[in-house]
Design an enzyme around this catalytic site. Structure first.
Site, PDB file in Angstrom:
ATOM      1  CG  HIS A   7      21.863 -19.142  -1.536  1.00 39.69           C
ATOM      2  ND1 HIS A   7      21.832 -20.232  -0.698  1.00 39.69           N
ATOM      3  CD2 HIS A   7      20.817 -18.341  -1.148  1.00 39.69           C
ATOM      4  CE1 HIS A   7      20.820 -20.112   0.142  1.00 39.69           C
ATOM      5  NE2 HIS A   7      20.188 -18.977  -0.101  1.00 39.69           N
ATOM      6  CD  GLU A   8      19.712 -14.952  -2.385  1.00 37.04           C
ATOM      7  OE1 GLU A   8      18.491 -15.144  -2.573  1.00 37.04           O
ATOM      8  OE2 GLU A   8      20.243 -15.058  -1.263  1.00 37.04           O
TER       9      GLU A   8
ATOM     10  CG  HIS B 264      16.290 -19.046  -2.791  1.00 32.24           C
ATOM     11  ND1 HIS B 264      15.709 -20.064  -2.077  1.00 32.24           N
ATOM     12  CD2 HIS B 264      17.219 -18.494  -1.965  1.00 32.24           C
ATOM     13  CE1 HIS B 264      16.249 -20.132  -0.874  1.00 32.24           C
ATOM     14  NE2 HIS B 264      17.171 -19.193  -0.777  1.00 32.24           N
TER      15      HIS B 264
END
Length: 326
Positions: A131-132, A135
């Protein structure tokens, strides 16, 4: 292109907020000073805010030799995401959480908390890291980091102006009342800007991160655990710097302060439902029935008794002695 436009609009909005605060504190002169201050803050934020955010959130760098399992996980997922491997940090807090920062994929960092490593299993940690990385790949980290820096600076500017009696300026149409209003309204306005760039971004990172890890159900499980435990364990660095709360995968604030009046994250339940829907649409990588947990396509070497994060001794072994990786 879209992210560049979004960042430009964000900078313009935050600069306008600076100028409004300056005007109501010091009139036309205050507005010009605020504009110059905003320009300097924007420049500083672009080059240095990632380092400042990591320091303010008690994130410490860890060496590959000390935590090879975590580094291997980040390496594998970074290759799947098609980006350079970011630097790895550990946040010294028992609250499970994580965030990413950096102005671009070549200058990025992923920070996971000691609590995340202790409470989540390997699949869930991998899903959070993915998920990071999503980003970072979409360059959300530049927008997130600059927003955090400028939101904090706007609040500081309002309080600074009131402290030095800026409201007595004859060019200020509302006098001391205007300066006092800015102390309360400027932070709220900054939070509204954060909200505008935060909610959709999290849904997108959930989807992209699930595709990177190949395991949307693991991310759904991780979000549920983090949301449950985050409300019980205080993240002291985040509470001291609430303007940075939107950077985390789940809101790190305890809700005991007015800073949590406006949520900077979408509802966790809605995020989980979206991930469950995505899991039903994604093709299986093996013949595992959908009713059974799928193994993630990421292989991470595990040591016999787990591993400890340097200088974060609270990431102790689980009750069964298997360590934080389960």
């Amino acid at each position: 292109m879209f992210n560049a436009l979004r960042t430009t609009l964000l900078l313009a909005a935050m600069t306008a907020l600076f100028m409004v605060v300056g005007y109501f504190i010091g009139g036309t002169t205050g507005m010009m000073i605020a504009f110059l201050f905003a320009a300097g803050t924007n420049l500083f934020a672009y080059w240095n805010s990632d380092k400042m955010v990591l320091r303010m959130q008690n994130a410490v760098p860890v060496e590959r030799s000390r935590v090879p399992e975590l580094y291997e996980m980040v390496d594998v997922l970074s290759r799947k995401a098609g980006i350079p491997t970011p630097k790895v940090y550990v946040i010294q807090t028992d609250q499970p959480n994580a965030f990413a920062t950096g102005r671009d994929p070549n200058n990025a960092a992923v920070a996971v908390s000691a609590g995340l490593l202790r409470h989540l299993d390997t699949r869930e940690v991998a899903a959070v890291v993915a998920h990071e990385l999503a980003h970072i790949r979409s360059r959300d980290t530049l927008t997130m980091t600059i927003t955090a820096t400028l939101a904090g600076a706007i609040s500081a500017l309002a309080q600074f102006g009131l402290f030095f009696g800026g409201g007595n300026n004859r060019d200020n149409p509302l006098g001391g009342v205007g300066a006092l209003l800015m102390v309360f309204l400027a932070p709220l306005a900054a939070i509204l800007v954060q909200m505008a760039v935060s909610r959709t971004r999290e849904y997108e990172a959930d989807k992209d991160g699930a595709e990177i890890s190949g395991d949307p159900l693991a991310l759904a499980s991780a979000l549920k655990k983090i949301a449950t435990l985050a409300g019980r364990q205080v993240n002291v660095p985040a509470e001291r710097n609430p303007a940075m709360a939107h950077m985390y995968i789940i809101n790190p604030l305890s809700g005991q302060r007015m800073d949590n009046l406006f949520a900077t994250h979408p509802d966790t339940g809605n995020r989980i439902v979206a991930l469950q829907r995505l899991a039903g649409e994604m093709p299986l990588a093996d013949n595992t029935p959908r009713s059974q947990p799928r193994r993630p396509p990421v292989t991470v070497r595990q040591s016999g008794n787990g591993w400890r994060v340097p200088s974060v001794e609270r990431a102790e072994e689980d009750r069964d002695g298997r360590g934080p990786w389960g």
